[in-house]
Motif scaffolding. Structure first.
Motif, PDB file in Angstrom:
ATOM      1  N   GLU A   9       0.832  -1.199   0.000  1.00  0.00           N
ATOM      2  CA  GLU A   9       0.000   0.000   0.000  1.00  0.00           C
ATOM      3  C   GLU A   9       0.872   1.256   0.000  1.00  0.00           C
ATOM      4  O   GLU A   9       0.599   2.226  -0.710  1.00  0.00           O
ATOM      5  CB  GLU A   9      -0.922  -0.005   1.218  1.00  0.00           C
ATOM      6  N   ARG A  10       1.954   1.240   0.785  1.00  0.00           N
ATOM      7  CA  ARG A  10       2.874   2.389   0.808  1.00  0.00           C
ATOM      8  C   ARG A  10       3.545   2.578  -0.545  1.00  0.00           C
ATOM      9  O   ARG A  10       3.677   3.707  -1.038  1.00  0.00           O
ATOM     10  CB  ARG A  10       3.920   2.180   1.897  1.00  0.00           C
ATOM     11  N   LEU A  11       3.944   1.469  -1.175  1.00  0.00           N
ATOM     12  CA  LEU A  11       4.579   1.565  -2.488  1.00  0.00           C
ATOM     13  C   LEU A  11       3.608   2.134  -3.521  1.00  0.00           C
ATOM     14  O   LEU A  11       4.005   2.932  -4.385  1.00  0.00           O
ATOM     15  CB  LEU A  11       5.065   0.180  -2.931  1.00  0.00           C
ATOM     16  N   ALA A  12       2.332   1.759  -3.427  1.00  0.00           N
ATOM     17  CA  ALA A  12       1.330   2.291  -4.348  1.00  0.00           C
ATOM     18  C   ALA A  12       1.182   3.805  -4.174  1.00  0.00           C
ATOM     19  O   ALA A  12       1.114   4.557  -5.157  1.00  0.00           O
ATOM     20  CB  ALA A  12      -0.002   1.594  -4.115  1.00  0.00           C
ATOM     21  N   LEU A  13       1.161   4.275  -2.940  1.00  0.00           N
ATOM     22  CA  LEU A  13       1.042   5.708  -2.693  1.00  0.00           C
ATOM     23  C   LEU A  13       2.279   6.459  -3.182  1.00  0.00           C
ATOM     24  O   LEU A  13       2.175   7.568  -3.729  1.00  0.00           O
ATOM     25  CB  LEU A  13       0.805   5.956  -1.206  1.00  0.00           C
ATOM     26  N   ASP A  14       3.456   5.867  -3.001  1.00  0.00           N
ATOM     27  CA  ASP A  14       4.669   6.504  -3.524  1.00  0.00           C
ATOM     28  C   ASP A  14       4.620   6.577  -5.047  1.00  0.00           C
ATOM     29  O   ASP A  14       5.084   7.551  -5.654  1.00  0.00           O
ATOM     30  CB  ASP A  14       5.914   5.726  -3.071  1.00  0.00           C
ATOM     31  N   ALA A  16       0.103  12.912  -8.355  1.00  0.00           N
ATOM     32  CA  ALA A  16      -1.267  12.838  -7.839  1.00  0.00           C
ATOM     33  C   ALA A  16      -1.393  13.638  -6.548  1.00  0.00           C
ATOM     34  O   ALA A  16      -0.471  13.686  -5.734  1.00  0.00           O
ATOM     35  CB  ALA A  16      -1.659  11.384  -7.593  1.00  0.00           C
ATOM     36  N   ASP A  17      -2.528  14.253  -6.367  1.00  0.00           N
ATOM     37  CA  ASP A  17      -2.855  14.960  -5.142  1.00  0.00           C
ATOM     38  C   ASP A  17      -3.250  13.930  -4.087  1.00  0.00           C
ATOM     39  O   ASP A  17      -4.242  13.221  -4.243  1.00  0.00           O
ATOM     40  CB  ASP A  17      -4.004  15.938  -5.407  1.00  0.00           C
ATOM     41  N   LEU A  18      -2.473  13.850  -3.009  1.00  0.00           N
ATOM     42  CA  LEU A  18      -2.726  12.878  -1.940  1.00  0.00           C
ATOM     43  C   LEU A  18      -3.080  13.560  -0.625  1.00  0.00           C
ATOM     44  O   LEU A  18      -3.076  12.929   0.431  1.00  0.00           O
ATOM     45  CB  LEU A  18      -1.491  11.993  -1.725  1.00  0.00           C
TER      46      LEU A  18
END
Length: 507
Positions: free
Chosen positions: A379-384, A391-393
């Protein structure tokens, strides 16, 4: 319940195993529900369903959902379906081809033709190339096998049910049409691509955004479903988009992670994301914003798999949860894939599950902890990866799906990713995509974000702990390095993730 006043919105979810219908008030109270099963026909890469069953199951589920309501309260209905499910119908709506499901994988040769003909268009739309399971390659294959269907009309799963509801042909929504090649920037079909593929323009229905009015419930459908003739029918979306709407993550910068058998990401951005790697693709929201995302092949399904044939054999998930070794991080680092191939946060058909470290003497609770942590690292790798694309996170991060019911796991994911995670109330979260379609139907009376705020119940929030999250940084760097060394994770993605981990930035 029939004496209650106030508008009610109907959401219908056409899933793989069944149809669910929900009646939801404008304040988010679920006042009616119905479900019916669906039958799949699978053989190797083949996956088909009977489209007649979609309508019969949907009609019965809708009738159950409104059975205790005054049908005059129903102010609108919207339907979602599985993404990439397609067939061709005749002028009377009768099927001219089989209904090929979202994961049917027989159109490999047609995929190559589609990607050659549409290379420029697919690049402009941000996803670079179509996959075998997408609808346009499958449509080509259906027409090759059923040439008489060339005079018919393309239909997605939702179009079949909507046509029955209104009693005639309907437009198709841009969400379901994405994988059929619709140009989501212009809201039109790519005529030059169709011409290159030899597809007649008459094959393709009109296009509208999700939430647009398609028509009204006809007399025949009203009698069968227990509705009032003239009830508005609104264009729906794919089931993944519907789940995002149900989460309440509808404003730019907001994201929904659905942790079920697999892990699905969907967010909201003002601008279209372009991904050179073709990992992320974007739907179009009713308000014109963009809904980028992707689906990993990892998720909670790995726990069931390891119960059946792996290191968790003989243990129940409840027992594992009670006995889990809370030592952090686990002594092994896991990328928890069950089968072959990964789709997000990287595309690698040859990817396999991996475990780094010594498992000698490993007990089931230790393995369980490593798997939970492994999903959180993915999940962390996907957000990175999303951050790398710009992308706006910065908005809300909402977690839904069965895995989100595990509070300890959700807290772990919040700490590993460095993001506060919101989890909607259990009853609403379990309602899933059908609830999202009720929200979409209600948006016919005002902005989608406003309707979502009014209808989606308050969520519990898991606040991330930076100190606890820092404990997992070495494991994250080790996993990222290994994925890059194996050639699965592109160098630029690995460099970005390692730079953020080295700088002490969670995600």
């Amino acid at each position: 319940m029939s004496g209650m006043s106030g508008e009610v919105w109907l959401g219908v979810d056409l899933g793989t195993g069944g149809v669910r219908a929900l009646a939801v008030t404008s304040t988010g109270e679920i006042v009616g529900r119905g479900e019916r099963p669906l039958t799949s026909h699978r053989s190797g890469p083949r996956h088909e369903q009977d489209p007649h069953e979609w309508w019969s199951a949907a009609a019965a589920a809708i009738a159950d959902a409104v059975a205790d309501l005054d049908p005059h309260r129903v102010a609108g209905i919207a339907v979602d379906g599985t993404s990439g499910t397609v067939l061709v119908v005749g002028a009377d709506g009768a099927p001219l081809t089989p209904a090929v499901m979202y994961d049917d994988a027989r159109a490999t040769a047609q995929r190559d033709r589609v990607n050659e003909a549409g290379a420029t268009t697919w690049e402009r739309l941000g996803y670079q190339r179509m996959q075998t399971s997408w609808a346009l390659p499958k449509l080509l294959r259906l027409l090759e096998e059923h040439p008489g269907a060339r005079g018919g009309l393309l239909a997605h799963q939702v179009d079949v049910v909507n046509r029955h509801l209104v009693g005639g042909p309907v437009a198709t929504d841009l969400s379901n049409a994405l994988k059929t090649g619709a140009d989501l920037e212009s809201g039109t079909w790519p005529a030059e691509v169709h011409e290159a593929l030899g597809l007649p323009a008459s094959l393709f229905p009109a296009l509208v955004r999700p939430g647009a009015r398609l028509g009204v419930v006809g007399a025949e459908a009203a009698a069968r479903c227990g509705l009032v003739a003239g009830t508005p029918v609104l264009a729906g979306a794919t089931d993944g988009t519907a789940a995002q709407l149900a989460s309440g993550a509808t404003e730019p910068g907001s994201w929904n992670v659905v942790l079920g058998t697999t892990m699905v990401f969907k967010g909201v951005t003002r601008d279209l994301l372009h991904d050179p790697q073709g990992v992320v693709y974007s739907h179009r929201a009713p308000d014109g914003s963009w809904l980028p995302g992707g689906a990993s092949s990892t998720g909670a399904g790995v726990l069931v798999h390891e119960q059946e044939s792996g290191g968790l054999a003989g243990w129940s998930l409840d027992d594992l949860g009670a006995a889990v070794d809370v030592r952090e991080p686990a002594r092994t680092v896991v990328y928890p894939l069950v089968g072959e191939g990964e789709r997000f946060p990287f595309v690698a058909p040859d990817a396999r599950g991996l475990t780094l470290g010594d498992r000698t003497g490993e007990r089931p609770p230790e393995r369980f902890a490593a798997l939970l942590q492994g999903v959180a690292l993915v999940e962390r790798l996907a957000l990175d990866g999303l951050d790398r694309l710009g992308a706006d996170l910065a908005g809300r991060h909402v977690s839904t799906g069965g895995g989100s019911a595990n509070a300890a796991w959700t807290q772990l994911r919040a700490d590993v990713t460095g993001r506060d995670l919101e989890v909607p109330a259990a009853g609403w979260s379990a309602a899933g995509s059908a609830a999202g379609m009720a929200v979409l139907a209600a948006s016919s009376t005002g902005p989608l974000a406003d309707r979502a705020r009014e209808m989606v119940p308050a969520a519990r929030t898991h606040h991330h702990d930076p100190e606890r999250g820092a404990v997992f940084a070495p494991a994250y760097r080790r996993l990222v390095t290994e994925l890059a060394d194996r050639g699965w994770l592109p160098p630029e993605s690995a460099e970005h993730a390692l730079a953020r981990a080295g700088a002490g930035v969670a995600s």
